[in-house]
Design an enzyme around this catalytic site. Structure first.
Site, mmCIF file in Angstrom:
data_model
loop_
_atom_site.group_PDB
_atom_site.id
_atom_site.type_symbol
_atom_site.label_atom_id
_atom_site.label_comp_id
_atom_site.label_asym_id
_atom_site.label_seq_id
_atom_site.Cartn_x
_atom_site.Cartn_y
_atom_site.Cartn_z
ATOM 1 N N LYS A 88 0.854 -1.187 0.000
ATOM 2 C CA LYS A 88 0.000 0.000 0.000
ATOM 3 C C LYS A 88 0.889 1.235 0.000
ATOM 4 O O LYS A 88 1.978 1.244 0.602
ATOM 5 C CB LYS A 88 -0.899 0.040 1.238
ATOM 6 C CG LYS A 88 -2.151 0.883 1.069
ATOM 7 C CD LYS A 88 -3.181 0.199 0.181
ATOM 8 C CE LYS A 88 -4.466 0.993 0.096
ATOM 9 N NZ LYS A 88 -5.486 0.271 -0.688
ATOM 10 N N GLY A 131 -21.468 5.982 3.846
ATOM 11 C CA GLY A 131 -20.600 6.279 2.722
ATOM 12 C C GLY A 131 -21.239 5.834 1.417
ATOM 13 O O GLY A 131 -21.428 4.642 1.190
ATOM 14 N N VAL A 132 -21.590 6.798 0.553
ATOM 15 C CA VAL A 132 -22.298 6.452 -0.681
ATOM 16 C C VAL A 132 -21.541 6.953 -1.909
ATOM 17 O O VAL A 132 -22.112 7.483 -2.851
ATOM 18 C CB VAL A 132 -23.762 6.953 -0.681
ATOM 19 C CG1 VAL A 132 -24.565 6.219 0.364
ATOM 20 C CG2 VAL A 132 -23.828 8.465 -0.451
ATOM 21 N N GLY A 133 -20.223 6.760 -1.875
ATOM 22 C CA GLY A 133 -19.410 7.041 -3.049
ATOM 23 C C GLY A 133 -19.548 5.922 -4.055
ATOM 24 O O GLY A 133 -20.603 5.281 -4.168
ATOM 25 N N VAL A 162 -18.428 2.877 -4.146
ATOM 26 C CA VAL A 162 -18.725 1.545 -3.604
ATOM 27 C C VAL A 162 -20.082 1.518 -2.903
ATOM 28 O O VAL A 162 -20.964 0.736 -3.257
ATOM 29 C CB VAL A 162 -17.612 1.096 -2.641
ATOM 30 C CG1 VAL A 162 -17.981 -0.233 -1.978
ATOM 31 C CG2 VAL A 162 -16.295 0.951 -3.397
#
Length: 343
Positions: free
Chosen positions: A81, A178-180, A182
């Protein structure tokens, strides 16, 4: 400050690389956890951290998670990462990206980078001008979000079957944090299946727009985890399952796409003691990396979708072993992954 190998999140990482380019202002960390199964693969996160210690912790934890995720997904890849320490304005200059690409290239292919929080597909294209060790380029997988979303959707259905006896989510109340790309993608799949949705995002306008589209409700991002629902799906940043937040949960299952959801391993036990089904994050959210790393073995769309379709089966294997052994799902997943990477 303790030595690197004394940090709690250092887990026999093969190497940790620090880059500081005075000319461009680049400050970055690349952590390579394991190359046992292949080159260390994992995205680059562009984020403003309050201090450098938090950035290092992120790189260590996320790289280990990528080792486990890639192993559990059956990929010929290890775990790594990168984090780029952005300034408060998150200014992303081209010369900085060029310097980062050269940093990746200096590792000679031991690390393959890809898109993550704060980095776009266009950024991946820009990086590829200075290094070939980039995955997820247009025509080679592209944006991992939709594939991650599909895997998370299938994992939520698996969690529903485990908790309620059926993977039919019609009428189930699912709260999504979280509604980005994904969380939003999973929400659309679930809405099409007739689920009742409560949405939350730090970008309230985005949450409200998606709620209008899907006929869902919204709540504030800092209250969604206490919503009374059937399933909670965390799809934002990690470490949100703390002792306090788990105590406040009013759901029967937690299944979402955020990385490193458990603040500590103790929260896995806490969830189990409360009878809450938990889908280990690096198993349920593997769809994106399965797609992005298609270039490693030349997998086509049919093979990619077949691998994503196997996510529910892996989750049920983990839950079955957890029930039989008394270990938590998080512990079982870690043990399986550790065996796969030779630890």
């Amino acid at each position: 400050m303790p030595a690197l190998w004394d940090l709690p999140d250092f887990d026999a990482h093969e190497s940790v690389h620090l880059f500081d380019d005075l000319k461009t202002g680049l400050r970055a960390i690349i952590a390579i956890h394991s190359t046992h199964l292949g080159p260390a693969a994992g995205g680059t996160r562009f984020w403003h951290y309050a201090d450098t210690q938090l950035a290092l912790t992120d790189a260590l934890r996320l790289s280990r998670g990528m080792s486990y995720k890639n192993a559990m997904a059956g990929l010929a890849a290890g775990g790594g990462k990168a984090v780029i320490l952005a300034n408060p304005a998150k200014t992303k200059a081209q010369d900085m990206l060029d310097a980062f690409a050269r940093a990746v290239d200096s590792l000679g292919g031991r690390y393959i980078t890809a898109q993550d929080v704060g980095m776009s597909e266009a950024d991946m294209v820009a990086l590829s001008a200075n290094t070939r060790h980039v995955a997820g380029l247009p025509g080679q997988g592209g944006d991992p979000g939709p594939y991650t979303a599909r895997g998370v959707y299938l994992g939520i259905k698996a969690a529903a079957k485990r908790a309620f006896g059926s993977d039919d989510v019609t009428g189930l109340h699912i709260a999504i944090q979280g509604v980005g790309s994904v969380g939003g993608g999973a929400a659309r799949y679930l809405a099409a299946d007739g689920a009742k949705l409560t949405l939350a995002d730090v970008d309230t306008a985005r949450a409200e727009a998606l709620a209008d589209e899907l006929g869902a409700q919204t709540v504030a991002s800092d209250t969604v985890m206490a919503v009374e629902a059937d399933i909670l799906s965390p799809c934002a940043l990690g470490a949100i399952l703390t002792e306090a937040s788990v105590s406040a949960l009013r759901v029967k299952a937690v299944a979402g796409g955020a990385n490193n959801q458990l603040a500590t391993i103790a929260q896995g036990r806490q969830l189990a003691e409360r009878g809450i089904v938990y889908a280990p994050d690096y198993v349920i959210n593997a769809g994106g990396i399965i797609n992005v790393l298609r270039q490693i073995d030349g997998a086509d769309d049919a093979a990619i979708n077949a691998r994503i379709d196997s996510i529910p089966g892996r989750l049920h294997q983990i839950w079955d072993e957890s029930e039989a052994s008394g270990a938590t799902p998080a512990e079982v997943a870690d043990r399986i992954a550790q065996r796969l990477i030779g630890r």
